[in-house]
Design a protein around this motif. Structure first.
Motif, PDB file in Angstrom:
ATOM      1  N   ARG A 175      -0.948  -5.302  -3.544  1.00  0.00           N
ATOM      2  CA  ARG A 175      -1.880  -5.746  -2.505  1.00  0.00           C
ATOM      3  C   ARG A 175      -2.891  -6.678  -3.162  1.00  0.00           C
ATOM      4  O   ARG A 175      -3.395  -6.415  -4.255  1.00  0.00           O
ATOM      5  N   PHE A 176      -3.181  -7.785  -2.468  1.00  0.00           N
ATOM      6  CA  PHE A 176      -4.017  -8.822  -3.052  1.00  0.00           C
ATOM      7  C   PHE A 176      -5.166  -9.187  -2.122  1.00  0.00           C
ATOM      8  O   PHE A 176      -5.098  -9.012  -0.908  1.00  0.00           O
ATOM      9  N   ALA A 177      -6.218  -9.737  -2.728  1.00  0.00           N
ATOM     10  CA  ALA A 177      -7.301 -10.401  -2.009  1.00  0.00           C
ATOM     11  C   ALA A 177      -7.431 -11.791  -2.621  1.00  0.00           C
ATOM     12  O   ALA A 177      -7.676 -11.905  -3.830  1.00  0.00           O
ATOM     13  N   GLU A 211     -10.507  -1.627  -1.224  1.00  0.00           N
ATOM     14  CA  GLU A 211      -9.149  -1.568  -0.671  1.00  0.00           C
ATOM     15  C   GLU A 211      -8.079  -1.549  -1.758  1.00  0.00           C
ATOM     16  O   GLU A 211      -6.887  -1.647  -1.446  1.00  0.00           O
ATOM     17  N   ARG A 239      -7.238  -3.736  -4.154  1.00  0.00           N
ATOM     18  CA  ARG A 239      -6.483  -4.981  -4.200  1.00  0.00           C
ATOM     19  C   ARG A 239      -6.748  -5.707  -5.519  1.00  0.00           C
ATOM     20  O   ARG A 239      -7.834  -5.596  -6.085  1.00  0.00           O
ATOM     21  N   ALA A 259     -12.253  -6.074  -2.219  1.00  0.00           N
ATOM     22  CA  ALA A 259     -11.039  -5.929  -3.026  1.00  0.00           C
ATOM     23  C   ALA A 259     -11.019  -4.580  -3.731  1.00  0.00           C
ATOM     24  O   ALA A 259      -9.981  -3.905  -3.785  1.00  0.00           O
ATOM     25  N   ASP A 264       0.922  -7.703   1.101  1.00  0.00           N
ATOM     26  CA  ASP A 264      -0.331  -7.639   1.849  1.00  0.00           C
ATOM     27  C   ASP A 264      -1.403  -8.440   1.103  1.00  0.00           C
ATOM     28  O   ASP A 264      -1.837  -8.049   0.011  1.00  0.00           O
ATOM     29  N   THR A 265      -1.839  -9.548   1.713  1.00  0.00           N
ATOM     30  CA  THR A 265      -2.778 -10.461   1.044  1.00  0.00           C
ATOM     31  C   THR A 265      -3.868 -10.879   2.012  1.00  0.00           C
ATOM     32  O   THR A 265      -3.614 -11.581   2.982  1.00  0.00           O
TER      33      THR A 265
END
Length: 199
Positions: A43-45, A82, A84, A79, A63-64
């Motif tokens: 998962r990324f931000a 969550e 990320r 980030a 999921d970005t």
């Protein structure tokens, strides 16, 4: 009318008025696509400078989040809250705010950026492409059943091979048009031998 996702849909606009997602129970009750493996998906931000990278990551099903309105401090906090990995080109952000999990993106080209993320984080390829909306980041539905496919897709693309999916977040429809083939080819050039073979 369900929106056409510009990254995947290339067919001509149909004269038929397609029902809105909230008006079509066949779409409203579709489950989201489930992960095909037991692996935990990354998962990324992404910061505001990495919008095109964010779309490629979503295309891979990852999921970005991307919100250009967030200031640096809130982006870092979100980030971390969550869980990320923060992706950024902002050296000042990394130096001053010291996020717990972050990767400084070094390249200008989005496919080179993607290759850097995959290699530096040693990411496994997804089981399938095109399972997340590239625009709003929502997980797409499971493949449309025949009745919903016939009701929602323009007539000139209903017979194309491959699944068609619906985004429950923004209403866009995704199917395997020529754009999808070109994007897969671009991924194969950027990451030779990395993608799984298509079934």
């Amino acid at each position: 009318m369900p929106k056409c996702a510009p990254w995947l849909l290339v067919a001509r606009a149909s004269a038929r008025a397609w029902p809105a997602a909230h008006e079509n129970p066949a779409v409203a009750c579709l489950p989201s696509a489930a992960p095909a493996t037991g692996e935990t998906a990354p998962r990324f931000a992404a910061d505001a400078m990495l919008a095109r990278l964010a779309r490629w990551l979503r295309l891979l099903g990852w999921d970005t989040t991307l919100d250009a309105a967030l200031h640096d401090g809130k982006l870092v906090r979100q980030a971390e809250q969550e869980d990320r990995v923060l992706l950024t080109r902002d050296r000042h952000l990394l130096r001053e705010l010291r996020p717990h999990r972050a990767l400084r993106i070094e390249h200008d080209d989005p496919l080179q950026q993607l290759a850097q993320v995959v290699r530096q984080l040693a990411l496994a390829p997804p089981a399938e492409l095109f399972t997340r909306c590239t625009v709003c980041n929502t997980a797409l539905s499971a493949p449309l059943p025949p009745q919903a496919r016939a009701a929602l897709l323009p007539a000139d693309v209903r017979e194309l091979p491959g699944p068609a999916r619906h985004c429950p977040g923004c209403g866009r429809l995704y199917w395997r048009g020529s754009h999808a083939r070109r994007m897969r080819a671009a991924l194969e050039r950027a990451l030779p031998g990395w993608l799984r073979r298509e079934p």
